[in-house]
Scaffold this motif. Sequence first.
Motif, PDB file in Angstrom:
ATOM      1  N   SER A   1       5.778   8.253  27.576  1.00  0.00           N
ATOM      2  CA  SER A   1       7.203   8.028  27.341  1.00  0.00           C
ATOM      3  C   SER A   1       7.704   6.772  28.010  1.00  0.00           C
ATOM      4  CB  SER A   1       7.995   9.222  27.863  1.00  0.00           C
ATOM      5  OG  SER A   1       7.818   9.313  29.260  1.00  0.00           O
ATOM      6  N   ARG A   2       6.962   6.281  29.059  1.00  0.00           N
ATOM      7  CA  ARG A   2       7.472   5.115  29.752  1.00  0.00           C
ATOM      8  C   ARG A   2       6.961   3.808  29.176  1.00  0.00           C
ATOM      9  NH1 ARG A   2       5.758   6.204  35.370  1.00  0.00           N
ATOM     10  NH2 ARG A   2       7.681   6.350  36.529  1.00  0.00           N
ATOM     11  N   ARG A   3       6.197   3.887  28.101  1.00  0.00           N
ATOM     12  CA  ARG A   3       5.702   2.668  27.467  1.00  0.00           C
ATOM     13  C   ARG A   3       6.792   2.071  26.601  1.00  0.00           C
ATOM     14  NH1 ARG A   3       1.112  -0.221  28.494  1.00  0.00           N
ATOM     15  NH2 ARG A   3      -0.506   1.162  29.246  1.00  0.00           N
ATOM     16  N   ALA A   4       6.631   0.767  26.255  1.00  0.00           N
ATOM     17  CA  ALA A   4       7.552   0.143  25.302  1.00  0.00           C
ATOM     18  C   ALA A   4       7.452   0.869  23.973  1.00  0.00           C
ATOM     19  CB  ALA A   4       7.192  -1.330  25.131  1.00  0.00           C
ATOM     20  N   ARG A   5       8.503   0.740  23.165  1.00  0.00           N
ATOM     21  CA  ARG A   5       8.535   1.445  21.886  1.00  0.00           C
ATOM     22  C   ARG A   5       7.358   1.041  21.009  1.00  0.00           C
ATOM     23  NH1 ARG A   5      12.855  -0.710  17.972  1.00  0.00           N
ATOM     24  NH2 ARG A   5      11.193  -2.228  17.806  1.00  0.00           N
ATOM     25  N   ASP A   6       7.050  -0.267  20.985  1.00  0.00           N
ATOM     26  CA  ASP A   6       5.969  -0.741  20.122  1.00  0.00           C
ATOM     27  C   ASP A   6       4.716  -1.055  20.908  1.00  0.00           C
ATOM     28  OD1 ASP A   6       8.297  -2.731  18.171  1.00  0.00           O
ATOM     29  OD2 ASP A   6       7.793  -0.617  18.100  1.00  0.00           O
TER      30      ASP A   6
ATOM     31  N   SER B   1      10.381  13.149  19.711  1.00  0.00           N
ATOM     32  CA  SER B   1      11.687  12.503  19.689  1.00  0.00           C
ATOM     33  C   SER B   1      12.492  13.120  18.557  1.00  0.00           C
ATOM     34  CB  SER B   1      11.515  11.003  19.448  1.00  0.00           C
ATOM     35  OG  SER B   1      11.051  10.785  18.134  1.00  0.00           O
TER      36      SER B   1
ATOM     37  N   ALA C   1       7.171   4.199  16.175  1.00  0.00           N
ATOM     38  CA  ALA C   1       7.058   2.822  16.650  1.00  0.00           C
ATOM     39  C   ALA C   1       7.392   1.928  15.472  1.00  0.00           C
ATOM     40  CB  ALA C   1       5.639   2.547  17.130  1.00  0.00           C
ATOM     41  N   LEU C   2       8.323   1.001  15.657  1.00  0.00           N
ATOM     42  CA  LEU C   2       8.781   0.169  14.541  1.00  0.00           C
ATOM     43  C   LEU C   2       7.869  -1.025  14.380  1.00  0.00           C
ATOM     44  CD1 LEU C   2      10.981  -0.441  12.468  1.00  0.00           C
ATOM     45  CD2 LEU C   2      12.238  -1.602  14.245  1.00  0.00           C
TER      46      LEU C   2
ATOM     47  N   PHE D   1       7.536   2.385   9.988  1.00  0.00           N
ATOM     48  CA  PHE D   1       7.367   3.179  11.207  1.00  0.00           C
ATOM     49  C   PHE D   1       5.972   3.736  11.294  1.00  0.00           C
ATOM     50  CE2 PHE D   1      11.618   2.974  12.544  1.00  0.00           C
ATOM     51  CZ  PHE D   1      12.429   3.057  11.433  1.00  0.00           C
TER      52      PHE D   1
ATOM     53  N   ARG E   1       6.652   9.847  18.796  1.00  0.00           N
ATOM     54  CA  ARG E   1       7.863   9.164  18.337  1.00  0.00           C
ATOM     55  C   ARG E   1       7.495   8.105  17.315  1.00  0.00           C
ATOM     56  NH1 ARG E   1       8.623   6.172  24.116  1.00  0.00           N
ATOM     57  NH2 ARG E   1       6.870   4.726  23.907  1.00  0.00           N
TER      58      ARG E   1
ATOM     59  N   TYR F   1      -0.258   2.701  22.625  1.00  0.00           N
ATOM     60  CA  TYR F   1      -0.065   4.147  22.446  1.00  0.00           C
ATOM     61  C   TYR F   1      -1.397   4.857  22.600  1.00  0.00           C
ATOM     62  CZ  TYR F   1      -1.209   2.583  17.684  1.00  0.00           C
ATOM     63  OH  TYR F   1      -1.755   1.980  16.585  1.00  0.00           O
TER      64      TYR F   1
END
Lengths: 278, 140
Positions: free
Chosen positions: B36-41, B81, B19-20, B29, B17, B44
């Motif tokens: 999948s359960r990690r924070a977006r940023d 995503s 990450a911003l 990006f 996916r 990784y």
Amino acid sequence: MTGLDLHKVFRPEKKGLKPPHYKLMTEAQLEEATRKAIEEAKTKLIMPPVLNEREPIDDVLAEDKILEGTETAKYVFTDLSYSIPHRERFIVVREPNGVLRKATWEERDRMIQIFFPKEGRRVIPPTLFKDEKLGTVFQQDRHEDVLNMCIAQFEPDSPDYIRVHHRTYEDIEKHGKYDLLRSTRHFGGMVWYLLSRKKADGLLIDMINRDLLDDATSLITLYHMLHPECQSAKKAKEQKLQGVDLIKVFVKTESQREGYIQLALQAYEEAMATSSAS
Amino acid sequence: CHALTTLMGRGGHVIIRFALGGCTNRPFFRIVAANSRRARDGKYLEQLGCLDPLPNAHGEKVAGLNLERLRYWLGCGAQLSRPAEKLLGLAGFLPLHPMTVTGAERLRRRRQREQQTEAAPADGSAETGTDTGTGTGTGP
């Protein structure tokens, strides 16, 4: 013919100031050091490749008319896999009208420089390489620096590289500043350019004036290899000429500036005569 | 595919996916393979590329994709995503995403409607902003 002038090849580049480094050596060590220096100099003098201009890339991978009007800017996708040579990398562009095409050479060079930066190369080529600015640099006699920068910035088969090199060689030939490139790695390229366009007279005169007869003979042999159908080549092959005779035959048949070359040859012979007599 | 075996407890899968990152009014990006359960940023597994959504001086939006590693993670069973799928569809690595096509058609229809309503304003009569857009099954 490039000439191996150690003082010029290893001339100090403008780096930080350091006090000179002295070593105490025996005769044998000194010879060893000079031999190594000569080998290093030879590697520094290897000629960069001379290639033809590259064909523009014009390949469409997909056309999706449905996407027309959705985007305002084009997308450039670069494949960042590490172990692919840059020439084979996939760089594609999705235009706003939906066409998916391979990127042009300029786009390719820019993207590769962004993601895999090379030292000495800029993403956008410096304005120095524009035709108007080159003139100023040539007046300062900095042809060698321009050519070094050009090699760092462009690929050998890009049109910019070829254009800058040709302009430099033309300028050198116009003003007769052949000595600027002697003992650098650009000398070979210049000789090739002049010979393929049959403009080698100025260079010949310069060589004779500096008493570089061997270089002059190798120049003419190279000319015969490049243009085997010309008159002097045939005569030379028939009579198997060597040295000064080769030059004389060439002068009579092929050159435009016959008078000058004859004068230079005469001056050289007189100088030889006086030096051998004294 | 070592990452799949070290999932803590149960649940959570590898997802590819965006990450911003970047600053205010300047997004950037990174295309990232993460749990999948990690924070977006957050942390990784591996960065697989990047996308700059703002056009540069030459009018291009620059995106880099490490296709070799992408293929590895897809082979391990990673999921994508929706924006990642759309981007890969645009790139040509995957077939074009159906929502891209649908989005394009909707945009075109909206623009047409706006043109029609603009074309008949002097009427004064109610712009029957004909919203009879009873979606007639637009593709699969």
